[in-house]
Design an enzyme around this catalytic site. Sequence first.
Site, PDB file in Angstrom:
ATOM      1  N   GLY A  46       0.839  -1.184   0.000  1.00 41.17           N
ATOM      2  CA  GLY A  46       0.000   0.000   0.000  1.00 41.17           C
ATOM      3  C   GLY A  46       0.879   1.239   0.000  1.00 41.17           C
ATOM      4  CD  GLN A  51       3.681   5.806   2.710  1.00 38.42           C
ATOM      5  OE1 GLN A  51       2.753   5.217   2.178  1.00 38.42           O
ATOM      6  NE2 GLN A  51       4.634   5.176   3.384  1.00 38.42           N
ATOM      7  CB  CYS A  96       5.714   2.380   7.989  1.00 31.25           C
ATOM      8  SG  CYS A  96       5.238   3.883   7.118  1.00 31.25           S
ATOM      9  CG  LEU A  97       6.980   1.254   1.841  1.00 33.54           C
ATOM     10  CD1 LEU A  97       6.250   1.642   0.573  1.00 33.54           C
ATOM     11  CD2 LEU A  97       8.128   0.309   1.542  1.00 33.54           C
ATOM     12  CG  HIS A 138      -0.071   1.532   7.603  1.00 42.24           C
ATOM     13  ND1 HIS A 138       0.809   1.121   8.585  1.00 42.24           N
ATOM     14  CD2 HIS A 138       0.666   2.327   6.779  1.00 42.24           C
ATOM     15  CE1 HIS A 138       1.998   1.644   8.363  1.00 42.24           C
ATOM     16  NE2 HIS A 138       1.951   2.372   7.264  1.00 42.24           N
ATOM     17  CD  GLU A 139      -0.745   2.514   2.982  1.00 43.15           C
ATOM     18  OE1 GLU A 139      -0.266   3.668   2.903  1.00 43.15           O
ATOM     19  OE2 GLU A 139      -0.039   1.519   3.214  1.00 43.15           O
ATOM     20  CG  HIS A 142       0.847   6.907   5.661  1.00 42.85           C
ATOM     21  ND1 HIS A 142       1.903   7.444   6.351  1.00 42.85           N
ATOM     22  CD2 HIS A 142       1.171   5.609   5.453  1.00 42.85           C
ATOM     23  CE1 HIS A 142       2.816   6.510   6.556  1.00 42.85           C
ATOM     24  NE2 HIS A 142       2.395   5.378   6.029  1.00 42.85           N
TER      25      HIS A 142
HETATM   26 ZN   LIG Z   1       3.268   3.570   6.123  1.00 38.85          ZN
END
Ligand SMILES: [Zn+2]
Length: 180
Positions: A46, A51, A96-97, A138-139, A142
């Site tokens: 995702g 991000q 998380c990226l 999660h997304e 963000h």
């Molecule tokens: Zn993340």
Amino acid sequence: MSYHLRTWPDKILKKKMDKVDFFSDEKLKEYIDVMFKKMYELEGVGLAANQIGIPYQIIVIDTTNREESEEEGKKLVLINPEIIEKDGEVLSTEGCLSFPGVQIEIPRAEKVKVKAFDFDGNEINIETDGFLAIVLQHEIDHINGIPFINYLPPVKKRLVLEKYMKNRKKDKDTAKAKGV
Ligand SMILES: [Zn+2]
């Protein structure tokens, strides 16, 4: 605009993003295309627009190649998504990226109902549980400027952040020494 991965504590990860009001638009198509490209490049399931520096409420998800999941995978583009209902609680182990190297266990809702829009501005309603429900939470966090570490108790959060910042500095120094 440069669409590189933003990592914590980049300011764009701390703010609520603007709603999209340019449906069916070339620019929106470009954003979605670059988000999928980046997500696959980074091997994420995702990605939220901020991000990679896109300041709008857009998320993309692809769980189709996730081997350990027994659920059917989903490929989704959600614009202006909102969680309108939550139910139950599960412990979720997440990475998380935007926080390289950090993996933590946090509480999440077990089931969610999400309202969003597609590329053309048609309403989408999703009701789900399991892995997809976690990715959605999660997304959507963000694009509202909420990092997953916020779900840790304060002392634990401080420790995780301290370690992360130390490793981040080390990585930066290595990069500097290598001249990259
Ligand atoms: Zn993340």
